[in-house]
Design a protein around this motif. Structure first.
Motif, PDB file in Angstrom:
ATOM      1  N   GLY A 104       0.539  -1.166   0.481  1.00  0.00           N
ATOM      2  CA  GLY A 104       0.123  -0.030   0.198  1.00  0.00           C
ATOM      3  C   GLY A 104       0.984   1.354  -0.150  1.00  0.00           C
ATOM      4  N   PHE A 105       1.961   1.165  -0.090  1.00  0.00           N
ATOM      5  CA  PHE A 105       3.397   2.155  -0.249  1.00  0.00           C
ATOM      6  C   PHE A 105       2.641   2.612  -1.190  1.00  0.00           C
ATOM      7  CE2 PHE A 105       5.238   0.161   3.049  1.00  0.00           C
ATOM      8  CZ  PHE A 105       4.881   0.818   4.241  1.00  0.00           C
ATOM      9  N   ASP A 106       2.829   4.479  -1.820  1.00  0.00           N
ATOM     10  CA  ASP A 106       3.345   4.927  -2.759  1.00  0.00           C
ATOM     11  C   ASP A 106       4.660   5.249  -3.334  1.00  0.00           C
ATOM     12  OD1 ASP A 106       3.797   7.182  -1.408  1.00  0.00           O
ATOM     13  OD2 ASP A 106       1.760   8.225  -1.663  1.00  0.00           O
ATOM     14  N   LYS A 107       5.268   5.460  -4.750  1.00  0.00           N
ATOM     15  CA  LYS A 107       5.991   5.537  -4.885  1.00  0.00           C
ATOM     16  C   LYS A 107       6.907   7.159  -3.540  1.00  0.00           C
ATOM     17  CE  LYS A 107       9.556   7.293  -8.678  1.00  0.00           C
ATOM     18  NZ  LYS A 107       9.008   8.227  -9.469  1.00  0.00           N
ATOM     19  N   LYS A 108       6.374   8.344  -3.016  1.00  0.00           N
ATOM     20  CA  LYS A 108       6.566   9.349  -2.664  1.00  0.00           C
ATOM     21  C   LYS A 108       7.189   8.657  -1.327  1.00  0.00           C
ATOM     22  CE  LYS A 108       5.729  13.683  -1.579  1.00  0.00           C
ATOM     23  NZ  LYS A 108       4.924  14.799  -1.349  1.00  0.00           N
ATOM     24  N   GLU A 109       6.754   7.882  -0.322  1.00  0.00           N
ATOM     25  CA  GLU A 109       6.490   6.889   1.049  1.00  0.00           C
ATOM     26  C   GLU A 109       7.396   6.157   0.331  1.00  0.00           C
ATOM     27  OE1 GLU A 109       2.096   6.650   3.194  1.00  0.00           O
ATOM     28  OE2 GLU A 109       2.663   5.068   0.884  1.00  0.00           O
ATOM     29  N   VAL A 110       7.753   5.293  -0.276  1.00  0.00           N
ATOM     30  CA  VAL A 110       8.791   4.346  -0.129  1.00  0.00           C
ATOM     31  C   VAL A 110       9.711   5.164  -0.453  1.00  0.00           C
ATOM     32  CG1 VAL A 110      10.450   2.738  -2.029  1.00  0.00           C
ATOM     33  CG2 VAL A 110       7.428   2.617  -1.595  1.00  0.00           C
ATOM     34  N   LEU A 111      10.317   6.309  -1.152  1.00  0.00           N
ATOM     35  CA  LEU A 111      11.698   7.608  -1.067  1.00  0.00           C
ATOM     36  C   LEU A 111      11.730   7.506  -0.061  1.00  0.00           C
ATOM     37  CD1 LEU A 111      10.884   8.782  -5.038  1.00  0.00           C
ATOM     38  CD2 LEU A 111      11.894   6.790  -3.762  1.00  0.00           C
ATOM     39  N   SER A 112      10.343   8.233   0.855  1.00  0.00           N
ATOM     40  CA  SER A 112      10.741   8.641   2.238  1.00  0.00           C
ATOM     41  C   SER A 112      11.913   8.033   3.349  1.00  0.00           C
ATOM     42  CB  SER A 112       9.762   9.039   2.934  1.00  0.00           C
ATOM     43  OG  SER A 112       9.616  10.005   3.618  1.00  0.00           O
ATOM     44  N   ILE A 113      10.536   6.852   2.645  1.00  0.00           N
ATOM     45  CA  ILE A 113      11.928   5.263   3.960  1.00  0.00           C
ATOM     46  C   ILE A 113      12.872   5.248   3.652  1.00  0.00           C
ATOM     47  CG2 ILE A 113      11.178   3.148   4.706  1.00  0.00           C
ATOM     48  CD1 ILE A 113       8.125   3.767   4.210  1.00  0.00           C
ATOM     49  N   THR A 115      14.641   6.958   2.189  1.00  0.00           N
ATOM     50  CA  THR A 115      16.133   8.359   1.892  1.00  0.00           C
ATOM     51  C   THR A 115      16.006   7.702   3.913  1.00  0.00           C
ATOM     52  OG1 THR A 115      14.740  10.078   0.668  1.00  0.00           O
ATOM     53  CG2 THR A 115      16.234  10.545   2.283  1.00  0.00           C
ATOM     54  N   SER A 116      15.225   7.837   4.518  1.00  0.00           N
ATOM     55  CA  SER A 116      15.221   7.845   6.052  1.00  0.00           C
ATOM     56  C   SER A 116      16.341   6.848   6.760  1.00  0.00           C
ATOM     57  CB  SER A 116      14.176   8.412   6.850  1.00  0.00           C
ATOM     58  OG  SER A 116      13.821   7.147   6.292  1.00  0.00           O
ATOM     59  N   MET A 117      16.652   6.198   6.090  1.00  0.00           N
ATOM     60  CA  MET A 117      17.180   4.636   6.120  1.00  0.00           C
ATOM     61  C   MET A 117      18.509   4.663   5.510  1.00  0.00           C
ATOM     62  SD  MET A 117      14.524   0.842   6.082  1.00  0.00           S
ATOM     63  CE  MET A 117      15.911   0.458   6.862  1.00  0.00           C
ATOM     64  N   SER A 118      18.833   5.495   4.693  1.00  0.00           N
ATOM     65  CA  SER A 118      19.956   5.753   3.584  1.00  0.00           C
ATOM     66  C   SER A 118      20.793   6.276   5.113  1.00  0.00           C
ATOM     67  CB  SER A 118      20.066   6.409   2.307  1.00  0.00           C
ATOM     68  OG  SER A 118      19.676   8.120   3.459  1.00  0.00           O
TER      69      SER A 118
END
Length: 123
Positions: A104-113, A115-118
């Motif tokens: 249920g994640f969209d592209k923006k949410e995945v990229l945010s996750i 980025t935060s985990m990187s």
């Protein structure tokens, strides 16, 4: 690198993936000679025919070169290796994105996750 094979997928495809990883990580640098089929099969605890099948597929893909008198070696074509590495990365990312979409994640949410985990990922 220890061989890690599971029974959920064909062994020869797992062998290909692990040999590719060894090439991409530099364990088998460009132009290096590979151990014999029997030695590699023994190390991986698989049938030599299964190892042979994996190596033939990698030869068809251009990552491995067979020399009639001196066995097999990794291609010296670093662009070939780079392109194969990118292709594997794209397949992994595509598979990951499909799973995230199912969750249920969209592209923006995945990229945010990501980025935060990187910042948490250590080399």
């Amino acid at each position: 690198m220890p061989w890690s094979l599971k029974s959920d997928r064909p062994i020869y495809t797992q062998l290909i993936e692990q040999i590719e990883l060894m090439i991409f990580s530099g364990d088998y640098p460009p132009g290096s000679k590979l151990p014999s089929v029997r030695d590699m099969a023994s190390e991986a605890a698989v049938n030599p025919n299964t190892m042979q099948r994996a190596l033939v597929k990698m030869e068809e893909d251009g990552l491995i070169i067979t020399h009639r008198t001196s066995g097999r070696s990794i291609t010296e074509d670093e662009d070939m290796i780079k392109n194969a590495r990118i292709k594997v990365a794209q397949e992994q990312i595509s598979e990951f994105m499909e799973k995230m979409q199912k969750l249920g994640f969209d592209k923006k949410e995945v990229l945010s996750i990501i980025t935060s985990m990187s910042g948490e990922v250590k080399k």
